[in-house]
Design a protein around this motif. Structure first.
Motif, short mmCIF file in Angstrom:
data_model
loop_
_atom_site.label_atom_id
_atom_site.label_comp_id
_atom_site.label_asym_id
_atom_site.label_seq_id
_atom_site.Cartn_x
_atom_site.Cartn_y
_atom_site.Cartn_z
N THR B 5 0.83 -1.20 0.00
CA THR B 5 0.00 0.00 0.00
C THR B 5 0.86 1.25 0.00
OG1 THR B 5 -1.74 -1.15 1.22
CG2 THR B 5 -1.81 1.26 1.21
N GLN B 6 0.63 2.09 -0.99
CA GLN B 6 1.25 3.41 -1.01
C GLN B 6 0.11 4.41 -0.83
OE1 GLN B 6 3.88 2.07 -4.67
NE2 GLN B 6 4.54 4.08 -3.96
N SER B 7 0.09 5.07 0.30
CA SER B 7 -1.07 5.89 0.67
C SER B 7 -1.04 7.28 0.07
CB SER B 7 -1.14 5.99 2.19
OG SER B 7 0.05 6.55 2.70
N GLN B 8 0.06 7.64 -0.57
CA GLN B 8 0.19 8.99 -1.14
C GLN B 8 0.20 8.90 -2.67
OE1 GLN B 8 3.94 8.80 0.59
NE2 GLN B 8 3.59 10.34 2.17
#
Lengths: 115, 116
Positions: B5-8
């Protein structure tokens, strides 16, 4: 330097056509991979091959097949192209290390548009 | 199944400043590898940095370094002294140790803009 090349940077095909995407690497890598890249979805693995004539399905193999007759060449085949296969296709290759994961080297990509 | 997961989705930084890109992953494995790849506009994806999970020391490559926190399953990338050429999509990736045909699981990417 490792070089992974793909046969076309841009390709436009019509719905129902059979499409071949070719990938060649020059570093005697055992592993080769096909991904598709879509905005907001990242890279998703379609198929990979760890040896000549060997292949395994990735996460999204439906609508695709592959061929690896020679170690340096890995082909992705769209048997009957559909508009939802419009995407960027990336090929990658890597060594098959006995005790470690080696870096995957990527080709420049083929942007396929299916009309 | 493992996930990354890359939240940005997008980040921006001023030239010469420092920026940190976040990545978390989910796995039940104890041995694995983590990577950051960079994809400049219209150019090939290249490896920026890799980290072996069994190594406690954080990997560094010139201006690029990671903060690897195994217990938290976090793997952030720090870019120091940002340059215009750092503008790109950055992908975090995970690979289990399989001793052979390793596959990568990618995050959805973070688009980094570097402002002059």
């Amino acid at each position: 330097d490792v070089k992974v090349t793909q046969s076309s940077r841009y390709l436009v095909k019509r719905t129902g056509e059979k499409v071949f995407l070719e990938c060649v690497q020059d570093m005697d890598h055992e592993n080769m991979f096909w991904y598709r890249q879509d905005p907001g979805l990242g890279l998703r693995l379609i198929y990979f091959s760890y040896d000549v004539k060997m292949k395994e399905k990735g996460d999204i193999p439906e609508g695709y097949s592959v061929s690896r007759e020679k170690k340096e060449r890995f082909s992705l085949i769209l048997e009957s192209a559909s508009t939802n296969q419009t995407s960027m296709y990336l090929c990658a290759s890597s060594f098959q290390g006995p005790s470690s994961t080696d870096t995957q080297y990527f080709g420049p990509g083929t942007r396929l548009t299916v009309l | 199944a493992q996930t990354v997961t890359q939240s940005q989705p997008e980040m921006s930084v001023q030239e010469a400043e420092t920026v940190t890109l976040s990545c978390t992953y989910d796995t039940s494995e104890s041995d694995y590898y983590l990577f950051w790849y960079k994809q400049p506009p219209s150019r090939q994806m290249i490896l920026v940095i890799r980290q072996e999970a069994y190594k406690q020391q954080n990997a560094t490559e010139n201006r690029f370094s990671v903060n690897f926190q195994k217990a938290a399953k976090s793997f952030s990338l720090k870019i120091s002294d940002s340059q215009l050429g750092d503008a790109a999509m950055y992908f975090c990736a995970y690979s289990p140790y399989q001793g052979g045909s390793e596959k990568l699981v990618f995050g959805k990417g973070t688009k980094l803009t570097v402002n002059p």
